[in-house]
Design a protein around this motif. Structure first.
Motif, short mmCIF file in Angstrom:
data_model
loop_
_atom_site.label_atom_id
_atom_site.label_comp_id
_atom_site.label_asym_id
_atom_site.label_seq_id
_atom_site.Cartn_x
_atom_site.Cartn_y
_atom_site.Cartn_z
N MET A 18 39.00 47.93 14.66
CA MET A 18 39.16 46.51 14.97
C MET A 18 38.25 46.14 16.13
SD MET A 18 43.32 46.15 14.93
CE MET A 18 44.26 47.10 13.71
N THR A 19 37.85 44.87 16.20
CA THR A 19 37.10 44.43 17.37
C THR A 19 38.05 44.29 18.56
OG1 THR A 19 37.39 42.08 16.93
CG2 THR A 19 35.46 43.14 15.93
N MET A 20 37.48 44.34 19.74
CA MET A 20 38.26 44.13 20.96
C MET A 20 38.99 42.79 20.88
SD MET A 20 37.41 46.72 23.03
CE MET A 20 37.46 46.26 24.76
N GLN A 21 38.27 41.78 20.36
CA GLN A 21 38.83 40.44 20.23
C GLN A 21 40.05 40.43 19.29
OE1 GLN A 21 36.42 37.85 17.81
NE2 GLN A 21 36.87 36.04 19.06
N LYS B 15 31.00 42.58 24.12
CA LYS B 15 32.02 43.61 23.93
C LYS B 15 33.17 43.13 23.04
CE LYS B 15 33.80 46.93 27.34
NZ LYS B 15 33.89 47.14 28.80
N GLN B 16 33.55 41.87 23.15
CA GLN B 16 34.71 41.39 22.39
C GLN B 16 34.49 41.51 20.88
OE1 GLN B 16 35.60 37.15 22.28
NE2 GLN B 16 33.57 36.67 23.10
N PHE B 17 33.21 41.53 20.45
CA PHE B 17 32.93 41.64 19.01
C PHE B 17 32.63 43.07 18.59
CE2 PHE B 17 31.48 37.21 20.01
CZ PHE B 17 32.50 36.55 19.34
N MET B 18 32.68 44.01 19.53
CA MET B 18 32.50 45.42 19.18
C MET B 18 33.83 45.99 18.73
SD MET B 18 30.16 46.75 22.37
CE MET B 18 28.93 45.63 23.06
N THR B 19 33.77 47.03 17.88
CA THR B 19 35.01 47.71 17.54
C THR B 19 35.43 48.59 18.72
OG1 THR B 19 33.92 49.64 16.59
CG2 THR B 19 34.39 47.81 15.09
N ILE B 112 30.07 44.45 13.11
CA ILE B 112 30.13 43.15 12.43
C ILE B 112 28.70 42.73 12.10
CG2 ILE B 112 30.86 40.75 12.64
CD1 ILE B 112 33.26 42.44 12.88
#
Lengths: 247, 247
Positions: A18-21, B15-19, B112
């Motif tokens: 999953m992404t951090m978001q 970072k929020q869009f990284m797993t 993503i």
């Protein structure tokens, strides 16, 4: 507008993908809404959250429920596997919120789509132009599905097949392979990943002509290579280009 | 085999869009290798890491460097934006490691892809079968690229164009739009996202016939709707199906 529904794609299911978001939104949401199989996957990892689940194929009901709960003041996470934006819940959620004329903001939170997860397991089959095609004819004419398979095959796309088989659609995959073989060698590499990114993941390689004999089901993603795709050291690799300019 | 190179796709960059997996691997790697633009993006978020960067188009050198550093005992993260498995570094990394006969394990860590990020910004344009096509003819014959555009257009795929324009390829996008208009209405919705998921992101909607006049550059992803795609409340939506079975 302070009411909000996050439409969250959580990838294959495990938190690591999953992404951090996505993790942050799930952790902070008042309510997590989804198809039972998906909420069960999340419950195991976020046990303290509040969940509401509805059966498969009740997508419109699920979206209405999400809107109602958002209007009551809950921050809602509508969850599904893969990317919520690719064959996911983002579209129907926007459509239902609009139909209900609900003053609710819909935010799409992308995730890793099944083709990406499957590709990472197989090697690097998606290094060149790619078509994603669902073989489910529940809401798409079968004629159009096969027309897409034929178009993608004729123009040498790598082809990733979602929903490749179900109990009601036993022969679509074989028909798709036959169509592709009109344009591509019968030995073209094909990668199959069942439950990609999940604990019971299984991946194997085959060829276009053998595809009809493989134990494919609805939990599989099937990736058909293009004319350049090859197998080396048990990995499926599609080169980046057609060797016009050597680097 | 205990030497390892992770080929990490970090999505748009933040970072929020990284797993979770990508973040953990970057945090634990001994060395992060990548194209300068990408390592700069990561340096801002993981300032204490050790980086090695090489210029654009030096992908094979970069992969050889990664192998050498892994053989010296470093756990290496080879990073790139989007999904490392879609037009990414996974394939070339496997090819170079094999060519060097290096006893190094290559692990692909998906991210993503740009189409997913762009779609999440635009609404829900990717709810049905999709073709990803790069308009860069650096390593692919232009004739094949346009053949793919035509095939995808003829079979009513949603089409996501990567590398839609560069200084050297000023008219490919217009030609692609002309080809698609042989099969699709000139008013077909088109979504453009520049720097999707980055701080200077810009997204807007247009139509197929107007696409040639839009300020598209190499930092954009262009998503062309299928025959069912519509705009509502400034969101681009492709319905899930063709209304065979109402739910």
């Amino acid at each position: 507008m302070d009411k909000i529904i996050y439409v969250v794609g959580f990838g294959p299911g495990d938190k690591q993908f999953m992404t951090m978001q996505a993790v942050e939104i799930i952790e902070q949401a008042d309510l997590i809404v989804g198809y039972t199989t998906y909420t069960d996957i999340l419950k195991a990892q976020f046990p303290d959250k509040k969940y509401l689940s509805t059966p498969m194929r009740k997508e419109t009901d699920r979206c209405r429920l999400a809107v109602e709960k958002a209007l009551e003041g809950n921050t809602v996470a509508m969850v599904s596997s893969g990317d919520s934006g690719i064959y996911g819940m983002a579209g129907i959620m926007l459509e239902i919120a609009d139909e209900m004329q609900a003053n609710v903001e819909i935010v799409t939170v992308p995730g890793i789509t099944a083709a990406s997860t499957a590709a990472s397991v197989l090697g690097a089959p998606l290094m060149h132009d790619l078509s994603l095609i669902s073989l489910s004819d529940l809401m798409t004419p079968l004629e159009l599905i096969f027309r897409r398979v034929e178009a993608a095959a004729s123009a040498d796309f790598v082809i990733s097949l979602y929903n490749p088989k179900s109990r009601k659609r036993v022969d679509y995959l074989e028909k798709a392979a036959d169509i592709i073989m009109k344009y591509r060698d019968k030995g073209t590499p094909v990668g199959i990943v069942r439950n990609a990114g999940r604990p019971d993941q299984k991946a194997w390689l085959t060829t276009l002509s053998e595809l009809k004999n493989e134990p494919v089901d609805m939990f599989c993603v099937v990736i058909v290579g293009n004319s350049q795709t090859y197998i080396k050291n048990n990995r499926m690799i599609t080169p980046r280009g057609y060797k016009i300019n050597e680097q």
